[in-house]
Design an enzyme around this catalytic site. Structure first.
Site, PDB file in Angstrom:
ATOM      1  N   ASN A  13      -2.860  -8.154   2.737  1.00 18.38           N
ATOM      2  CA  ASN A  13      -4.279  -8.528   2.899  1.00 18.38           C
ATOM      3  C   ASN A  13      -5.102  -8.196   1.642  1.00 18.38           C
ATOM      4  OD1 ASN A  13      -7.077  -7.745   5.134  1.00 18.38           O
ATOM      5  ND2 ASN A  13      -6.497  -9.710   4.315  1.00 18.38           N
ATOM      6  N   ARG A  16      -3.250 -13.095  -0.850  1.00 22.32           N
ATOM      7  CA  ARG A  16      -3.289 -14.461  -0.313  1.00 22.32           C
ATOM      8  C   ARG A  16      -4.292 -14.653   0.828  1.00 22.32           C
ATOM      9  NH1 ARG A  16       2.961 -14.454   0.754  1.00 22.32           N
ATOM     10  NH2 ARG A  16       2.374 -12.274   1.083  1.00 22.32           N
ATOM     11  N   ASP A 127       4.339 -14.955  -2.443  1.00 26.53           N
ATOM     12  CA  ASP A 127       3.726 -13.655  -2.698  1.00 26.53           C
ATOM     13  C   ASP A 127       3.537 -13.472  -4.215  1.00 26.53           C
ATOM     14  OD1 ASP A 127       3.178 -10.990  -3.042  1.00 26.53           O
ATOM     15  OD2 ASP A 127       4.738 -10.279  -1.677  1.00 26.53           O
TER      16      ASP A 127
HETATM   17  P1  4NP Z   1      -0.503 -10.279  -0.169  1.00 26.90           P
HETATM   18  O1  4NP Z   1       0.275  -9.696  -1.452  1.00 26.90           O
HETATM   19  O2  4NP Z   1       0.460 -10.153   0.988  1.00 26.90           O
HETATM   20  O3  4NP Z   1      -0.769 -11.701  -0.551  1.00 26.90           O
HETATM   21  O4  4NP Z   1      -1.752  -9.449  -0.016  1.00 26.90           O
HETATM   22  C1  4NP Z   1       0.888  -8.442  -1.470  1.00 26.90           C
HETATM   23  C2  4NP Z   1       0.130  -7.313  -1.682  1.00 26.90           C
HETATM   24  C3  4NP Z   1       0.736  -6.075  -1.741  1.00 26.90           C
HETATM   25  C4  4NP Z   1       2.098  -5.957  -1.584  1.00 26.90           C
HETATM   26  C5  4NP Z   1       2.866  -7.095  -1.370  1.00 26.90           C
HETATM   27  C6  4NP Z   1       2.251  -8.339  -1.302  1.00 26.90           C
HETATM   28  N1  4NP Z   1       2.720  -4.686  -1.673  1.00 26.90           N
HETATM   29  O5  4NP Z   1       3.956  -4.636  -1.602  1.00 26.90           O
HETATM   30  O6  4NP Z   1       2.028  -3.678  -1.830  1.00 26.90           O
END
Ligand code: 4NP
Length: 161
Positions: A13, A16, A127
């Site tokens: 969160n 994306r 991601d």
């Molecule tokens: P999101 O991206 O799912 O698009 O917010 C990520 C943010 C952090 C992490 C992985 C994906 N993480 O591993 O900390």
């Protein structure tokens, strides 16, 4: 008529799903003022709860006119499955987590956001967290495209109702 409530969900969160939230909110205000939407976002993982979006994502979004700075990460909670009409996952991994947690009655509200983009497979927003700067542009390209399709779909549903 009550508003349509839409929740965008990714892993952390901070990249994306907050972007999808801001893009849909901004686009709806400009291009579909007849729709009453409530949009929000959440993550399936708690690593970044309480944090603002990733600065790289914020910068890329700001260049296209989307302001993410006031958003704060939270995790999906059980009440979300009843509260939201559409729960839109950014990728299949998060879709699976949501489908497992949804009740029988709320499961049909859980979908992949990119179903609305009108693209072929794969229906996923990749991601961007561990990739290069181009990943954030790709996220924005895909989200803008799906947001247009989603608003088109909601306009048609509103007209048919
Ligand atoms: P999101 O991206 O799912 O698009 O917010 C990520 C943010 C952090 C992490 C992985 C994906 N993480 O591993 O900390």
């Amino acid at each position: 008529m009550r508003s349509v409530r839409i929740l965008f969900v990714c892993l952390g969160n901070i990249c994306r799903s907050p972007t999808a939230e801001a893009v849909v909110r901004t686009m709806a205000a400009h291009e579909a003022p007849e729709l009453t939407l409530e949009v929000d976002s959440a993550g399936t993982a708690g690593y970044h709860v309480g944090e603002p979006p990733d600065p790289r994502m914020q910068a890329a979004a700001a260049r296209r006119g989307y302001e993410l700075g006031a958003l704060r990460a939270r995790m999906i909670e059980s009440g979300d499955f009843e509260r939201f009409d559409l729960i839109l996952a950014m990728d299949r991994q998060n879709l699976t987590v949501l489908q497992r947690r949804a009740s029988e009655t709320s499961r049909e509200r859980v979908r992949l956001f990119l179903e609305f983009a009108g693209l072929g497979e794969p229906h996923e927003v990749p991601d961007p967290y561990y990739g290069g700067p181009n990943g954030f542009e790709e996220v924005l390209d895909l989200i803008e495209r799906a947001a247009r399709g989603l608003l088109r779909d909601l306009r048609q549903r509103t007209r048919a109702a």
